[in-house]
Structures are given as C-alpha cells and as structure tokens.
Write a protein that holds these residues in place. Sequence first.
Motif, short mmCIF file in Angstrom:
data_model
loop_
_atom_site.label_atom_id
_atom_site.label_comp_id
_atom_site.label_asym_id
_atom_site.label_seq_id
_atom_site.Cartn_x
_atom_site.Cartn_y
_atom_site.Cartn_z
N ASN A 127 2.70 -6.64 -6.42
CA ASN A 127 3.11 -6.48 -7.80
C ASN A 127 2.20 -7.38 -8.64
OD1 ASN A 127 4.40 -6.68 -10.30
ND2 ASN A 127 6.43 -6.58 -9.40
N GLN A 128 1.53 -6.84 -9.65
CA GLN A 128 0.54 -7.60 -10.41
C GLN A 128 1.17 -8.71 -11.24
OE1 GLN A 128 -1.60 -4.53 -12.48
NE2 GLN A 128 -2.99 -4.23 -10.77
N SER A 129 2.43 -8.62 -11.57
CA SER A 129 3.06 -9.68 -12.36
C SER A 129 3.63 -10.79 -11.46
CB SER A 129 4.17 -9.10 -13.23
OG SER A 129 5.21 -8.58 -12.42
N ASP A 130 3.46 -10.67 -10.14
CA ASP A 130 3.98 -11.65 -9.19
C ASP A 130 2.91 -12.69 -8.89
OD1 ASP A 130 5.33 -12.98 -7.10
OD2 ASP A 130 4.43 -11.64 -5.63
N ASN A 131 3.18 -13.94 -9.26
CA ASN A 131 2.22 -15.01 -9.00
C ASN A 131 2.31 -15.55 -7.58
OD1 ASN A 131 1.18 -14.87 -11.59
ND2 ASN A 131 2.71 -16.30 -12.40
N SER A 132 3.41 -15.29 -6.89
CA SER A 132 3.59 -15.83 -5.54
C SER A 132 2.89 -14.99 -4.48
CB SER A 132 5.08 -15.93 -5.19
OG SER A 132 5.63 -14.62 -5.07
N GLY A 133 2.57 -13.73 -4.81
CA GLY A 133 1.91 -12.84 -3.84
C GLY A 133 2.83 -12.35 -2.74
N THR A 134 4.15 -12.40 -2.97
CA THR A 134 5.10 -11.96 -1.94
C THR A 134 5.87 -10.71 -2.34
OG1 THR A 134 6.81 -13.41 -2.84
CG2 THR A 134 5.41 -14.32 -1.09
N GLN A 135 5.56 -10.14 -3.48
CA GLN A 135 6.21 -8.90 -3.93
C GLN A 135 5.24 -7.76 -3.66
OE1 GLN A 135 7.25 -9.55 -8.04
NE2 GLN A 135 8.87 -11.00 -7.54
N TYR A 136 5.50 -7.03 -2.58
CA TYR A 136 4.58 -5.99 -2.13
C TYR A 136 4.97 -4.63 -2.69
CZ TYR A 136 3.41 -9.66 1.15
OH TYR A 136 3.04 -10.85 1.70
N VAL A 137 3.96 -3.85 -3.05
CA VAL A 137 4.19 -2.48 -3.53
C VAL A 137 4.04 -1.51 -2.36
CG1 VAL A 137 3.34 -0.69 -5.09
CG2 VAL A 137 3.45 -3.06 -5.86
N LYS A 179 5.11 -2.85 -13.21
CA LYS A 179 6.44 -2.26 -13.46
C LYS A 179 6.88 -1.35 -12.31
CE LYS A 179 5.96 -2.66 -18.37
NZ LYS A 179 5.92 -2.07 -19.66
N THR A 180 6.20 -1.44 -11.19
CA THR A 180 6.48 -0.60 -10.04
C THR A 180 7.50 -1.29 -9.13
OG1 THR A 180 4.26 0.29 -10.12
CG2 THR A 180 5.42 0.52 -8.05
N PRO A 181 8.44 -0.56 -8.57
CA PRO A 181 9.36 -1.18 -7.60
C PRO A 181 8.58 -1.82 -6.45
CG PRO A 181 10.10 1.02 -8.17
CD PRO A 181 8.73 0.85 -8.78
N TYR A 182 9.04 -2.95 -6.02
CA TYR A 182 8.36 -3.71 -4.97
C TYR A 182 9.36 -4.14 -3.91
CZ TYR A 182 10.35 -7.75 -7.33
OH TYR A 182 11.23 -8.64 -7.89
N PHE A 183 8.85 -4.70 -2.83
CA PHE A 183 9.71 -5.23 -1.79
C PHE A 183 9.19 -6.60 -1.36
CE2 PHE A 183 6.44 -2.70 0.23
CZ PHE A 183 6.03 -3.48 1.31
N THR A 184 10.09 -7.38 -0.79
CA THR A 184 9.71 -8.67 -0.22
C THR A 184 10.04 -8.64 1.27
OG1 THR A 184 11.88 -9.60 -0.73
CG2 THR A 184 10.13 -9.96 -2.36
N ILE A 185 9.39 -9.48 2.02
CA ILE A 185 9.61 -9.55 3.47
C ILE A 185 10.35 -10.84 3.77
CG2 ILE A 185 8.50 -9.68 5.72
CD1 ILE A 185 6.21 -8.03 4.54
N LYS A 186 11.53 -10.72 4.35
CA LYS A 186 12.33 -11.90 4.66
C LYS A 186 12.05 -12.44 6.06
CE LYS A 186 15.92 -10.67 1.42
NZ LYS A 186 17.29 -10.29 1.20
N ASN A 187 11.65 -11.56 7.00
CA ASN A 187 11.35 -12.00 8.36
C ASN A 187 9.93 -12.55 8.38
OD1 ASN A 187 10.43 -12.05 11.08
ND2 ASN A 187 11.99 -10.58 11.67
N THR A 188 9.78 -13.82 8.68
CA THR A 188 8.47 -14.48 8.60
C THR A 188 7.53 -14.07 9.73
OG1 THR A 188 9.34 -16.39 9.80
CG2 THR A 188 9.38 -16.48 7.38
N ASN A 189 8.00 -13.28 10.69
CA ASN A 189 7.11 -12.81 11.76
C ASN A 189 6.26 -11.62 11.30
OD1 ASN A 189 7.94 -14.73 13.60
ND2 ASN A 189 9.58 -13.47 14.38
N TRP A 190 6.60 -10.99 10.17
CA TRP A 190 5.80 -9.90 9.63
C TRP A 190 4.79 -10.47 8.66
CZ3 TRP A 190 5.56 -5.13 11.47
CH2 TRP A 190 6.62 -4.65 12.24
N LYS A 191 3.52 -10.11 8.85
CA LYS A 191 2.44 -10.60 7.98
C LYS A 191 1.67 -9.40 7.43
CE LYS A 191 3.09 -14.88 9.38
NZ LYS A 191 3.92 -15.74 8.62
N PRO A 192 1.24 -9.47 6.16
CA PRO A 192 0.41 -8.39 5.63
C PRO A 192 -0.98 -8.44 6.27
CG PRO A 192 0.60 -10.16 4.03
CD PRO A 192 1.50 -10.51 5.18
#
Length: 173
Positions: free
Chosen positions: A144-154, A123-136
Amino acid sequence: MEKTNNKKRYGVLAVVLVALLAAGVGTWAWLSAQEKLDNVFTVGSIDAPENKPSPVDPEQPGTDNNDSHARLFETKWIENSKMVPGATVDKNPNVGIKAGSDDAYVFIYVKNAIVKSGTSLDKTPYFTIKNTNWKPVEGEFTTNQSDNSGTQYVSGLFMYFKKLCWCEPACKA
C-alpha cells in the motif's frame, strides 16, 4: 673434426625429434581429453497430510480428516464476507505437507482481485501478515503506497521461512 660435427648434428637432430614428439603427444593428449558429467534429477515426494494442519499451530497436525483441500485450506474465511471501507476480514490460509515428505520450500501467491490497472494503490484494500514465518519474496510484492511501515501488502509472492538449526540435534528453532 668430422666426428664432432656428426655428433653435433645427431645431437641437434635428436633434440628436434624429441621436441616434435613431445609437441605431438601433448597436442594429441589435449585434443583427445574428455570429461563427462551426468545430470541426474530426482523427483521429490510431497504428499497431502493425513489431517489438515492445526489452524492455531501450522507445525502440528490438526484433527480434521484429510480431504481434497488438505494441502491448501482456509480456517477463518466466512463465505460471502463483505469488504467495505474500514472493515477487517480475517483469513488464515494453511498449507499442509505430509510428515515424511521431502523438504520443500512453500510459496503462496496472493492476488488482490479488486486491484484494477490504473487504480491508486493508496486506496486499495490491503492485507498484513501476522505469522512471522511468512516473508515477502524480494521484488515480487506490492505494498500500500500510503503505508510507511511496508507491512500492508496489496498482492505478491510470499515464502514460508523457518529458521533451521544446524548446530545441535537438541537445538529448537
């Protein structure tokens, strides 16, 4: 017969002396051998760009004049933006490095100040990365634990990654 025994004794004595000499010289060489290695560190040169990077294409210089925030600045942030459930708040952080600076890895750590210890991450606000040159950076981010795609970063550490072309000068990455 005595001459033969003397020859044998001198021969054995010569062999023993040569063996001792070889062992002594070998031991001395091994104990006195030295190897030298100098570590030389050179400090790189990374300067602020003369213009802020373009907010549309970070690989190109923009038109804004340089100021004290030219290395890291935000183009879409609206001061005092309200973060409410279901709302989207645009951010577009830019990092600028002057042309001619040494090659550099660029890392940004994003800290979500809303996250408190013990808060449920689903339930925490998250962000997504639109520029594909940035990698975690592996193991240095939280999603975000409820995100199955793994692209919603806290929060986390992110690296700017651009595929380099080493094959031909005319090749575009």
